[in-house]
Design a protein around this motif. Structure first.
Motif, PDB file in Angstrom:
ATOM      1  N   GLU A   8     -13.687   1.189  -0.284  1.00 19.03           N
ATOM      2  CA  GLU A   8     -12.351   0.681  -0.018  1.00 19.03           C
ATOM      3  C   GLU A   8     -11.325   1.759   0.315  1.00 19.03           C
ATOM      4  N   THR A   9     -11.666   3.028   0.152  1.00 20.54           N
ATOM      5  CA  THR A   9     -10.665   4.073   0.315  1.00 20.54           C
ATOM      6  C   THR A   9     -10.185   4.211   1.758  1.00 20.54           C
ATOM      7  N   PHE A  10      -8.898   4.540   1.910  1.00 21.58           N
ATOM      8  CA  PHE A  10      -8.340   4.755   3.251  1.00 21.58           C
ATOM      9  C   PHE A  10      -8.549   6.196   3.699  1.00 21.58           C
ATOM     10  N   ARG A  20      -5.379  -6.631   3.631  1.00 20.63           N
ATOM     11  CA  ARG A  20      -4.709  -6.298   2.370  1.00 20.63           C
ATOM     12  C   ARG A  20      -3.256  -6.771   2.412  1.00 20.63           C
ATOM     13  N   GLU A  51      -8.724   1.860  -3.307  1.00 18.84           N
ATOM     14  CA  GLU A  51      -8.127   1.962  -1.978  1.00 18.84           C
ATOM     15  C   GLU A  51      -7.642   3.373  -1.671  1.00 18.84           C
ATOM     16  N   MET A  91       0.845  -1.195   0.000  1.00 20.96           N
ATOM     17  CA  MET A  91       0.000   0.000   0.000  1.00 20.96           C
ATOM     18  C   MET A  91       0.883   1.249   0.000  1.00 20.96           C
ATOM     19  N   MET A 111      -3.280  -4.372  -5.499  1.00 23.27           N
ATOM     20  CA  MET A 111      -3.796  -3.080  -5.067  1.00 23.27           C
ATOM     21  C   MET A 111      -4.843  -2.586  -6.054  1.00 23.27           C
ATOM     22  N   ALA A 167      -6.594  -0.521   8.279  1.00 21.67           N
ATOM     23  CA  ALA A 167      -5.959  -1.266   7.187  1.00 21.67           C
ATOM     24  C   ALA A 167      -4.444  -1.307   7.388  1.00 21.67           C
TER      25      ALA A 167
END
Length: 266
Positions: A262-264, A150, A160, A56, A156, A126
């Protein structure tokens, strides 16, 4: 650590960071403490951190603010280094190589810290889950099932690191805002009265996460609602003279509604 802040290459506007970067005061670091059964192996922890940011890489980004007020996500090529210290470090500063996430450890504890303008609870979760997954895979000498974590076993996805506010959303032309209803004035703790000393103490309580989640499931609710209810009951027991309702502000995630589950990012 880098002695002077480099000129980081800007990527996209950090629109979702706005509620946290324009505050009149510094936002405290948000930290998650994890207690382990055994003392931490610092070398393995660093290796786990390295593997995490390889999977990531967007977690190594930083924030860059312009004089115009615009704030950008920016590439930060400086290494992310776990530190052997029981003291929390200032994320985004020189000692963390200007990263907005940090990892420290001492004895049998690890601390995962973040600047809330960079990501939120889902983002740091995450980060934490992947670091600990790799750490225990290497420590135990086996490959555990990721179970949604993940890892390099799953490629990826652009979702995300999607910026939730980067594109317009369709609004039903017939939509109207609900009528605003007046809420009763909430009860204010005497400890936070503006006429009293503003200093206060913080007491940390540890509860078994497994037992807590079992309790939450049995009652058919969520952790935030359950903690709010327990806190409200505690306040009323300490202050039976309360003459107004106890209210709790509970944040919610709009990811699903905005199509960016899914985004951080915030």
């Amino acid at each position: 650590m880098s002695e002077s802040r480099p000129d980081f290459k800007k990527k996209e506007l950090a629109l979702s960071a706005s509620p946290y970067v324009y505050l009149p005061v510094d936002v405290p670091v948000y930290t998650v403490e994890v207690c382990h059964r055994e003392e931490i192996n610092g070398d393995l922890l660093q290796q786990a951190l390295d593997r995490t940011v390889q999977r990531m890489p967007y977690l190594t980004d930083t924030l860059v603010a312009e004089e115009t007020g615009k704030v950008w996500y920016a590439e930060n090529p400086l290494p992310m280094q776990a530190a052997h210290t029981a003291e929390l470090r200032r994320v985004g500063g020189r000692e963390t190589n200007y990263h907005m996430l940090d990892l420290t450890w001492d004895e049998n504890k690890t601390w995962f810290s973040m600047f809330h303008g960079f990501c939120d609870g889902q983002g740091i979760s995450a980060f934490l889950e992947t670091v600990l997954y790799y750490y225990y895979c290497m420590k135990d000498g086996k490959t555990y099932e990721p179970n949604g974590i993940r890892t390099d076993a799953s490629p990826m996805d652009e979702g995300e690191f999607q910026e939730p506010l980067s594109h317009p959303y369709a609004i039903d032309p017939g939509f109207t805002m609900p009528e605003k209803k007046e809420q009763p004035a909430p009860y204010h703790l005497p400890e936070f009265s503006p006429t009293r000393d503003t200093s206060f103490r913080v007491y940390s309580l540890r509860v078994s996460s497994g037992e807590m989640m079992d309790f939450v499931r049995i009652n058919g609710t969520s952790p935030s609602v359950m903690f709010s209810m327990l806190m409200g009951e505690a306040i009323l027991r300490v202050h039976p003279e309360a003459d107004a309702p106890v209210m709790a502000n509970v944040p919610v995630s709009l990811r699903k509604m905005l199509g960016c589950e899914e985004t951080f990012k915030n």
